[in-house]
Write a protein that holds these residues in place. Structure first.
Motif, PDB file in Angstrom:
ATOM      1  N   ALA A 144      -3.442  -6.283  11.469  1.00  0.00           N
ATOM      2  CA  ALA A 144      -3.460  -6.131  10.015  1.00  0.00           C
ATOM      3  C   ALA A 144      -2.425  -5.101   9.561  1.00  0.00           C
ATOM      4  O   ALA A 144      -1.765  -5.276   8.528  1.00  0.00           O
ATOM      5  CB  ALA A 144      -4.853  -5.724   9.549  1.00  0.00           C
ATOM      6  N   ILE A 145      -2.263  -4.026  10.322  1.00  0.00           N
ATOM      7  CA  ILE A 145      -1.261  -3.006   9.963  1.00  0.00           C
ATOM      8  C   ILE A 145       0.143  -3.578  10.063  1.00  0.00           C
ATOM      9  O   ILE A 145       0.993  -3.360   9.187  1.00  0.00           O
ATOM     10  CB  ILE A 145      -1.434  -1.763  10.862  1.00  0.00           C
ATOM     11  CG1 ILE A 145      -2.747  -1.041  10.528  1.00  0.00           C
ATOM     12  CG2 ILE A 145      -0.256  -0.816  10.695  1.00  0.00           C
ATOM     13  CD1 ILE A 145      -3.059   0.124  11.447  1.00  0.00           C
ATOM     14  N   LEU A 146       0.403  -4.310  11.137  1.00  0.00           N
ATOM     15  CA  LEU A 146       1.747  -4.880  11.303  1.00  0.00           C
ATOM     16  C   LEU A 146       2.066  -5.898  10.214  1.00  0.00           C
ATOM     17  O   LEU A 146       3.213  -5.972   9.747  1.00  0.00           O
ATOM     18  CB  LEU A 146       1.855  -5.533  12.682  1.00  0.00           C
ATOM     19  CG  LEU A 146       1.768  -4.585  13.893  1.00  0.00           C
ATOM     20  CD1 LEU A 146       1.807  -5.369  15.199  1.00  0.00           C
ATOM     21  CD2 LEU A 146       2.884  -3.544  13.855  1.00  0.00           C
ATOM     22  N   SER A 147       1.073  -6.661   9.794  1.00  0.00           N
ATOM     23  CA  SER A 147       1.315  -7.630   8.729  1.00  0.00           C
ATOM     24  C   SER A 147       1.515  -6.941   7.373  1.00  0.00           C
ATOM     25  O   SER A 147       2.070  -7.550   6.447  1.00  0.00           O
ATOM     26  CB  SER A 147       0.148  -8.608   8.648  1.00  0.00           C
ATOM     27  OG  SER A 147      -1.057  -7.935   8.295  1.00  0.00           O
ATOM     28  N   HIS A 148       1.107  -5.681   7.264  1.00  0.00           N
ATOM     29  CA  HIS A 148       1.237  -4.940   6.004  1.00  0.00           C
ATOM     30  C   HIS A 148       2.677  -4.478   5.764  1.00  0.00           C
ATOM     31  O   HIS A 148       3.023  -4.058   4.657  1.00  0.00           O
ATOM     32  CB  HIS A 148       0.296  -3.748   6.012  1.00  0.00           C
ATOM     33  CG  HIS A 148      -0.035  -3.210   4.651  1.00  0.00           C
ATOM     34  ND1 HIS A 148      -0.699  -3.952   3.695  1.00  0.00           N
ATOM     35  CD2 HIS A 148       0.230  -2.017   4.072  1.00  0.00           C
ATOM     36  CE1 HIS A 148      -0.845  -3.234   2.601  1.00  0.00           C
ATOM     37  NE2 HIS A 148      -0.281  -2.046   2.800  1.00  0.00           N
ATOM     38  N   PHE A 149       3.527  -4.535   6.799  1.00  0.00           N
ATOM     39  CA  PHE A 149       4.915  -4.087   6.645  1.00  0.00           C
ATOM     40  C   PHE A 149       5.659  -4.950   5.637  1.00  0.00           C
ATOM     41  O   PHE A 149       6.594  -4.469   4.987  1.00  0.00           O
ATOM     42  CB  PHE A 149       5.633  -4.124   8.001  1.00  0.00           C
ATOM     43  CG  PHE A 149       5.458  -2.863   8.804  1.00  0.00           C
ATOM     44  CD1 PHE A 149       6.273  -1.762   8.584  1.00  0.00           C
ATOM     45  CD2 PHE A 149       4.486  -2.771   9.776  1.00  0.00           C
ATOM     46  CE1 PHE A 149       6.124  -0.599   9.331  1.00  0.00           C
ATOM     47  CE2 PHE A 149       4.323  -1.624  10.528  1.00  0.00           C
ATOM     48  CZ  PHE A 149       5.143  -0.530  10.303  1.00  0.00           C
ATOM     49  N   SER A 150       5.293  -6.190   5.517  1.00  0.00           N
ATOM     50  CA  SER A 150       6.016  -7.074   4.597  1.00  0.00           C
ATOM     51  C   SER A 150       5.772  -6.719   3.135  1.00  0.00           C
ATOM     52  O   SER A 150       6.604  -7.030   2.280  1.00  0.00           O
ATOM     53  CB  SER A 150       5.608  -8.525   4.851  1.00  0.00           C
ATOM     54  OG  SER A 150       4.207  -8.692   4.651  1.00  0.00           O
ATOM     55  N   THR A 151       4.677  -6.051   2.831  1.00  0.00           N
ATOM     56  CA  THR A 151       4.355  -5.710   1.441  1.00  0.00           C
ATOM     57  C   THR A 151       4.605  -4.243   1.125  1.00  0.00           C
ATOM     58  O   THR A 151       5.106  -3.909   0.050  1.00  0.00           O
ATOM     59  CB  THR A 151       2.889  -6.058   1.139  1.00  0.00           C
ATOM     60  OG1 THR A 151       2.037  -5.375   2.072  1.00  0.00           O
ATOM     61  CG2 THR A 151       2.657  -7.556   1.259  1.00  0.00           C
ATOM     62  N   ASP A 152       4.261  -3.328   2.051  1.00  0.00           N
ATOM     63  CA  ASP A 152       4.445  -1.889   1.806  1.00  0.00           C
ATOM     64  C   ASP A 152       4.829  -1.223   3.121  1.00  0.00           C
ATOM     65  O   ASP A 152       3.982  -0.721   3.853  1.00  0.00           O
ATOM     66  CB  ASP A 152       3.163  -1.283   1.250  1.00  0.00           C
ATOM     67  CG  ASP A 152       3.374   0.133   0.721  1.00  0.00           C
ATOM     68  OD1 ASP A 152       4.416   0.739   1.032  1.00  0.00           O
ATOM     69  OD2 ASP A 152       2.477   0.635   0.010  1.00  0.00           O
ATOM     70  N   PRO A 153       6.128  -1.212   3.454  1.00  0.00           N
ATOM     71  CA  PRO A 153       6.541  -0.678   4.759  1.00  0.00           C
ATOM     72  C   PRO A 153       6.248   0.812   4.930  1.00  0.00           C
ATOM     73  O   PRO A 153       5.978   1.259   6.047  1.00  0.00           O
ATOM     74  CB  PRO A 153       8.051  -0.963   4.796  1.00  0.00           C
ATOM     75  CG  PRO A 153       8.449  -1.170   3.374  1.00  0.00           C
ATOM     76  CD  PRO A 153       7.267  -1.736   2.683  1.00  0.00           C
ATOM     77  N   VAL A 154       6.311   1.591   3.832  1.00  0.00           N
ATOM     78  CA  VAL A 154       6.028   3.022   3.962  1.00  0.00           C
ATOM     79  C   VAL A 154       4.564   3.240   4.356  1.00  0.00           C
ATOM     80  O   VAL A 154       4.258   3.973   5.304  1.00  0.00           O
ATOM     81  CB  VAL A 154       6.358   3.764   2.651  1.00  0.00           C
ATOM     82  CG1 VAL A 154       5.960   5.240   2.771  1.00  0.00           C
ATOM     83  CG2 VAL A 154       7.834   3.641   2.317  1.00  0.00           C
ATOM     84  N   ALA A 155       3.641   2.609   3.616  1.00  0.00           N
ATOM     85  CA  ALA A 155       2.223   2.761   3.934  1.00  0.00           C
ATOM     86  C   ALA A 155       1.894   2.200   5.309  1.00  0.00           C
ATOM     87  O   ALA A 155       1.097   2.790   6.058  1.00  0.00           O
ATOM     88  CB  ALA A 155       1.382   2.053   2.869  1.00  0.00           C
ATOM     89  N   ALA A 156       2.522   1.082   5.671  1.00  0.00           N
ATOM     90  CA  ALA A 156       2.259   0.477   6.977  1.00  0.00           C
ATOM     91  C   ALA A 156       2.734   1.388   8.105  1.00  0.00           C
ATOM     92  O   ALA A 156       2.045   1.539   9.123  1.00  0.00           O
ATOM     93  CB  ALA A 156       2.931  -0.890   7.068  1.00  0.00           C
ATOM     94  N   SER A 157       3.903   2.003   7.949  1.00  0.00           N
ATOM     95  CA  SER A 157       4.416   2.900   8.990  1.00  0.00           C
ATOM     96  C   SER A 157       3.548   4.145   9.118  1.00  0.00           C
ATOM     97  O   SER A 157       3.324   4.641  10.232  1.00  0.00           O
ATOM     98  CB  SER A 157       5.859   3.271   8.700  1.00  0.00           C
ATOM     99  OG  SER A 157       5.958   3.943   7.451  1.00  0.00           O
TER     100      SER A 157
END
Length: 442
Positions: A144-157
């Motif tokens: 789920a975290i890795l898939s979040h990079f496409s929408t909010d890379p700062v929050a995902a990182s």
């Protein structure tokens, strides 16, 4: 009279001396004695009767009571050594009985229950809302975290830095170092040296490069990789260089820094798995799955630490209060507990909790299921023990592990108000939507 007794003694000795011999015979001429007839074979001796064995056991018991008991070790060092020997022996026995790498408490026997009270201990992913088992939660959260990079890379990182890296000390050191880089840029925006970070720098390698997600964070906030010449060095080296667009927005850098500093690991929350059952005589019977008894690696380490502390505790005198607290600590080996609350109408409300959660969590769980959630109520454990919502006791400290049945009761003043209104105190307690999915406990 004395002479008479002496003659009798002499006569007895003479008769018992054996056959006589002539004084003229030599020793070699003596006739060999006749061998006595072989005695008949002895009959096998019969064992003692039951009455004789009981009498012998009673006699031994009396002798043991009269004998002073041997005193145990008195010095602290001898006590520690004795306890260590016992712990090693126990570990050897348990290791031979259990498979390596596991530590399980025997599961309770089934008593009339055909289905477990809950299928398994489940968790809820905070990112997707999916219900997961213990084996699924870590892999699902990472995905789920890795898939979040496409929408909010700062929050995902940021989530990746705090979640993927288990060593909290290393994470804190790396996060503080990144925050220092960003502070230098915001305090000295005109100085070019602060906008460049050498990737082969020793501090960067030891504190930042070893953490997952740090490179994604730098790139997400505006850093770009570039090969730059280094004074007094032949070839160029790789640097992170802050772009002009990111430099023009120092407030965004401060915001990203604060987000990085205050972030926490993404962890799945325990699913209550709320269920409502019809009145049943099986309310106090719990058929728990193995998840309630399995110990993780961290839990096994905690058990080993508690055992080591037991060595020290046995070497000192303890008060009654100290012993009671230590007995409660034995209950902490359970991670989860399944609780049921029986209402006045006989219906049962069931939920799963962490064993270390406070009693207030159960009150909140019950209050969510009530139609009149603003009315005060009480929860009683077995024996009529009242559980206070204000107390900061955990379930394992109250003995409510790994399962327990509690009783719901309205506050006395509430009961009077309900009766004064002409209503039955046991009617319409739970919300209708819960009663619509009520189950039969089997």
């Amino acid at each position: 009279m004395k002479k008479f007794f002496q003659e009798i003694k002499a006569d007895i000795k003479f008769k018992s001396a054996g056959p006589g011999q002539k004084l003229t015979e030599s020793v070699g001429e003596r006739a060999p004695r006749e061998k006595p007839n072989q005695p008949a074979l002895r009959q096998p001796r019969q064992g003692p009767t039951d009455e004789a064995q009981m009498a012998a056991a009673a006699a031994l018991a009396r002798l043991e009571q009269k004998q002073p008991r041997a005193r145990g070790p008195t010095s602290q060092e001898s006590i520690r050594n004795q306890v260590r020997k016992e712990l090693r022996a126990e570990a050897t026995v348990s290791g031979s009985l259990e498979a390596p790498g596991t530590n399980m408490v025997p599961e309770p026997k089934e008593e009339g229950s055909t289905h477990p009270a809950v299928p398994a201990v489940c968790f809820t992913c905070p990112l997707t809302g999916a219900t997961l088992t213990k084996d699924q939660r870590d892999a699902h959260i990472k995905e789920a975290i890795l898939s979040h990079f496409s929408t909010d890379p700062v929050a995902a990182s940021i989530m990746k830095i705090h979640t993927f890296n288990r060593d909290r000390d290393k994470v804190k050191l790396g996060v503080d170092t990144i925050a220092k880089y960003l502070d230098n840029i915001c305090l000295h925006p005109e100085e070019e040296k602060y906008r460049k970070i050498k990737l082969q720098n020793r501090v960067f390698q030891e504190r930042i490069n070893c953490l997952e997600g740090t490179h994604e964070f730098f790139e997400a906030i505006g850093f770009q990789k570039a090969l730059l010449p280094v004074p007094d060095q032949e070839g160029p080296e790789e640097f992170y260089v802050l772009s002009e667009a990111a430099l023009a927005q120092p407030q965004s850098l401060q915001t990203h820094k604060e987000q990085l500093l205050v972030a926490e690991p993404v962890r799945a929350s325990l699913a209550r798995q709320r269920r409502v059952f019809q009145p049943s005589p099986l309310a106090s019977q719990f058929d728990l799955p193995g998840d309630f008894f399995n110990l993780t690696a961290e839990e096994i380490k905690r058990e080993q630490r508690l055992r080591s502390e037991a060595v020290e505790r046995l070497s000192v005198l303890r008060t009654k209060a100290m012993r009671e607290r230590e007995e409660q600590r034995e209950m902490r080996r359970y991670t989860y507990t399944l609780l049921r609350v029986r209402f006045p109408d006989g219906c049962l409300l069931q939920g799963t909790f962490y064993a270390r959660e406070r009693v207030a969590a159960l009150y909140a769980f019950v209050r969510e299921a009530l139609q009149s959630d603003w009315l005060p109520f009480e929860l009683l454990a077995s024996g009529g023990q009242k559980l206070s919502e204000e107390e900061s006791l955990a379930f394992n400290e109250c003995g409510l592990v790994p399962s327990a049945l509690l009783t719901f009761s309205w506050d006395a003043a509430v009961l009077e108000d309900i009766r004064a209104a002409g209503a039955e105190p046991d009617s319409s307690i739970l919300k209708p939507e819960l009663l619509s999915v009520i189950e039969k406990l089997s």
